[in-house]
Design a protein around this motif. Structure first.
Motif, mmCIF file in Angstrom:
data_model
loop_
_atom_site.group_PDB
_atom_site.id
_atom_site.type_symbol
_atom_site.label_atom_id
_atom_site.label_comp_id
_atom_site.label_asym_id
_atom_site.label_seq_id
_atom_site.Cartn_x
_atom_site.Cartn_y
_atom_site.Cartn_z
ATOM 1 N N ASN A 36 -2.782 -0.290 -1.645
ATOM 2 C CA ASN A 36 -2.798 -1.641 -1.429
ATOM 3 C C ASN A 36 -3.768 -2.017 -0.184
ATOM 4 O O ASN A 36 -4.077 -3.346 0.075
ATOM 5 C CB ASN A 36 -1.415 -2.191 -0.955
ATOM 6 C CG ASN A 36 -0.378 -1.988 -1.766
ATOM 7 O OD1 ASN A 36 0.566 -1.205 -1.986
ATOM 8 N ND2 ASN A 36 -0.537 -2.633 -3.207
ATOM 9 N N THR A 37 -4.178 -1.058 0.476
ATOM 10 C CA THR A 37 -5.298 -1.370 1.729
ATOM 11 C C THR A 37 -6.346 -2.082 1.249
ATOM 12 O O THR A 37 -7.070 -1.488 0.182
ATOM 13 C CB THR A 37 -5.356 -0.037 2.681
ATOM 14 O OG1 THR A 37 -5.991 0.816 1.728
ATOM 15 C CG2 THR A 37 -4.137 0.645 3.074
ATOM 16 N N ARG A 38 -6.831 -2.988 2.013
ATOM 17 C CA ARG A 38 -7.971 -3.934 1.505
ATOM 18 C C ARG A 38 -8.685 -4.300 2.688
ATOM 19 O O ARG A 38 -7.957 -4.626 3.831
ATOM 20 C CB ARG A 38 -7.414 -5.216 0.663
ATOM 21 C CG ARG A 38 -6.819 -4.865 -0.543
ATOM 22 C CD ARG A 38 -7.839 -4.428 -1.668
ATOM 23 N NE ARG A 38 -7.407 -4.399 -2.956
ATOM 24 C CZ ARG A 38 -6.788 -3.345 -3.512
ATOM 25 N NH1 ARG A 38 -6.152 -2.554 -2.760
ATOM 26 N NH2 ARG A 38 -6.541 -3.692 -4.730
ATOM 27 N N PRO A 39 -10.173 -4.502 2.530
ATOM 28 C CA PRO A 39 -10.529 -5.120 3.962
ATOM 29 C C PRO A 39 -10.205 -6.422 3.937
ATOM 30 O O PRO A 39 -9.772 -7.446 3.214
ATOM 31 C CB PRO A 39 -12.082 -5.314 3.380
ATOM 32 C CG PRO A 39 -12.184 -4.223 2.243
ATOM 33 C CD PRO A 39 -10.929 -4.187 1.636
ATOM 34 N N GLY A 40 -9.905 -6.924 5.434
ATOM 35 C CA GLY A 40 -9.287 -8.100 5.935
ATOM 36 C C GLY A 40 -7.866 -8.097 5.918
ATOM 37 O O GLY A 40 -7.197 -9.084 6.302
ATOM 38 N N TRP A 41 -7.093 -7.026 5.490
ATOM 39 C CA TRP A 41 -5.625 -6.996 5.242
ATOM 40 C C TRP A 41 -5.155 -5.822 6.312
ATOM 41 O O TRP A 41 -5.775 -4.937 6.432
ATOM 42 C CB TRP A 41 -5.459 -6.676 4.105
ATOM 43 C CG TRP A 41 -5.343 -7.677 2.986
ATOM 44 C CD1 TRP A 41 -6.690 -8.158 2.396
ATOM 45 C CD2 TRP A 41 -4.361 -8.650 2.445
ATOM 46 N NE1 TRP A 41 -6.197 -9.242 1.594
ATOM 47 C CE2 TRP A 41 -5.164 -9.520 1.511
ATOM 48 C CE3 TRP A 41 -2.869 -8.625 2.602
ATOM 49 C CZ2 TRP A 41 -4.350 -10.591 0.723
ATOM 50 C CZ3 TRP A 41 -2.393 -9.570 2.085
ATOM 51 C CH2 TRP A 41 -2.831 -10.547 1.133
ATOM 52 N N LEU A 42 -4.055 -6.226 6.826
ATOM 53 C CA LEU A 42 -3.247 -5.155 7.553
ATOM 54 C C LEU A 42 -2.031 -5.097 6.631
ATOM 55 O O LEU A 42 -1.287 -5.764 6.314
ATOM 56 C CB LEU A 42 -2.582 -5.567 9.166
ATOM 57 C CG LEU A 42 -1.651 -4.916 9.730
ATOM 58 C CD1 LEU A 42 -1.940 -3.483 9.853
ATOM 59 C CD2 LEU A 42 -0.940 -5.751 10.822
ATOM 60 N N THR A 43 -1.931 -3.622 6.539
ATOM 61 C CA THR A 43 -0.801 -3.163 5.679
ATOM 62 C C THR A 43 0.510 -2.434 6.139
ATOM 63 O O THR A 43 0.057 -1.319 6.972
ATOM 64 C CB THR A 43 -1.142 -2.387 4.359
ATOM 65 O OG1 THR A 43 -2.594 -3.060 3.642
ATOM 66 C CG2 THR A 43 -0.330 -1.948 3.212
ATOM 67 N N LEU A 44 1.593 -2.847 6.055
ATOM 68 C CA LEU A 44 2.845 -2.057 6.582
ATOM 69 C C LEU A 44 3.651 -1.455 5.402
ATOM 70 O O LEU A 44 3.747 -1.982 4.324
ATOM 71 C CB LEU A 44 3.688 -3.151 7.183
ATOM 72 C CG LEU A 44 3.246 -4.140 8.321
ATOM 73 C CD1 LEU A 44 4.085 -4.842 8.915
ATOM 74 C CD2 LEU A 44 2.133 -3.159 9.131
ATOM 75 N N GLY A 45 4.008 -0.343 5.721
ATOM 76 C CA GLY A 45 4.819 0.472 4.804
ATOM 77 C C GLY A 45 5.303 1.786 5.425
ATOM 78 O O GLY A 45 4.683 2.420 6.285
ATOM 79 N N ASN A 46 6.276 2.282 4.677
ATOM 80 C CA ASN A 46 6.623 3.822 4.891
ATOM 81 C C ASN A 46 5.880 4.813 4.379
ATOM 82 O O ASN A 46 6.356 6.033 4.102
ATOM 83 C CB ASN A 46 8.077 4.030 5.029
ATOM 84 C CG ASN A 46 8.871 3.642 3.725
ATOM 85 O OD1 ASN A 46 8.198 3.500 2.867
ATOM 86 N ND2 ASN A 46 9.981 3.631 3.581
#
Length: 312
Positions: A279-289
């Motif tokens: 799910n990681t993308r430029p412009g995004w911060l991704t949270l998860g375990n």
């Protein structure tokens, strides 16, 4: 069925690349009888059946096709792959130049237990939040879920403060649809629209026997669009509220949603909650375990998360 305007434009791009750079002419997919190589003699791209010892052709196609978890472990239905005799070497990703857009910040991700993390440490000025929660839909799932009370208590609204607020894209399915509307009210959002993802299989046919559903087999999922405050500088009327896309890994959403969000809400900080590495993308911060680690490049965010030392 005639191709849509968008499909025609994509085909023209691919043909242009094929003529100018590729060593092998571009080929369309054959549409006769699902494009099976053993039933057609044309020069288009075909599928061939994957014949395993357990395959029973009289049962017809597997609804999961290439996403079936049991292709080599006893599934008796028919599966397909692109004819391996074809040599397709267009290298399209390198050949088609991306459209001119404003530069985006590099992808950032933070591995954490979202239930226990103080989300206020992330800041309060996110233009867009996308959330794919592990709803408890009363079914056996290959990942942990959150209770209804845990979902209601999530401080999502704290991430979009001020008069401008922001947009929330909230994925829901099954019994979670009613719970999601209650959560939106508690978090301080109002629903403004909804996207429907129609799930297709490898042959681009609608999934008939989805892995979720109680009264009916679910072949779709919903993404509620909600707003908090009075967002500015957004675009309306560009995209449809229907996404038709192929099913991939369990709970993975179609990549088209990111382009839709960027067209609707260009620029600004974007946050995805309950994401995974894909799910990681430029412009995004991704949270998860399930991110396999963390990468934070924004100095201000690093200081909020780790202090002046820059480490945990």
């Amino acid at each position: 069925m005639n191709p849509t305007a968008k499909q025609r434009l994509v085909l023209e791009d691919l043909r242009r690349v094929s003529k100018s750079q590729a060593t092998i002419p571009f080929r369309d997919f054959c549409e006769s009888k699902h494009g099976q190589a053993n039933e057609c003699t044309c020069d288009k791209v075909h599928f061939v059946t994957i014949d395993m010892p357990c395959t029973d052709h009289s049962l017809g196609d597997c609804s999961y096709l290439n996403t079936c978890h049991r292709i080599t472990e006893g599934c008796k239905y028919v599966h397909y792959e692109i004819d391996p005799r074809l040599k397709l070497n267009h290298n399209l990703e390198a050949s088609i130049p991306p459209p001119p857009i404003a530069p985006l910040a590099p992808p950032q991700w933070l591995e954490c237990d979202v239930r226990k993390m103080d989300l206020k440490r992330l800041g309060c000025d996110y233009r867009v939040i996308m959330c794919d929660p592990p709803w408890d839909i009363h079914m056996q799932l290959p990942y942990g879920t959150m209770t209804d009370d845990e979902m209601k208590q999530m401080p999502i609204g704290d991430l979009q403060q001020g008069d401008d607020g922001g947009f929330l894209f909230l994925w829901v399915t099954g019994r979670a649809m009613e719970l999601a509307r209650l959560c939106l009210h508690i978090w301080g959002y109002r629903r403004v629209d909804e996207i429907v993802w129609i799930k297709t299989n490898q042959l681009q046919r609608i999934i008939r026997t989805g892995r979720t559903g109680h009264w009916l087999n679910h072949g779709k999922e919903h993404c509620i669009i909600a707003v908090k405050g009075n967002p500015k500088n957004y675009n309306i009327g560009i995209d449809s509220d229907v996404l038709v896309a192929e099913v991939r890994e369990t709970s993975r959403k179609p990549d088209e949603i990111y382009n839709l969000i960027e067209r609707m809400c260009p620029g600004g900080k974007k946050l995805e909650i309950f994401g995974r590495k894909h799910n990681t993308r430029p412009g995004w911060l991704t949270l998860g375990n399930q991110l396999g680690g963390s990468f934070i490049s924004d100095p201000e965010l690093r200081e909020r998360l780790y202090g002046t030392s820059g480490t945990r």
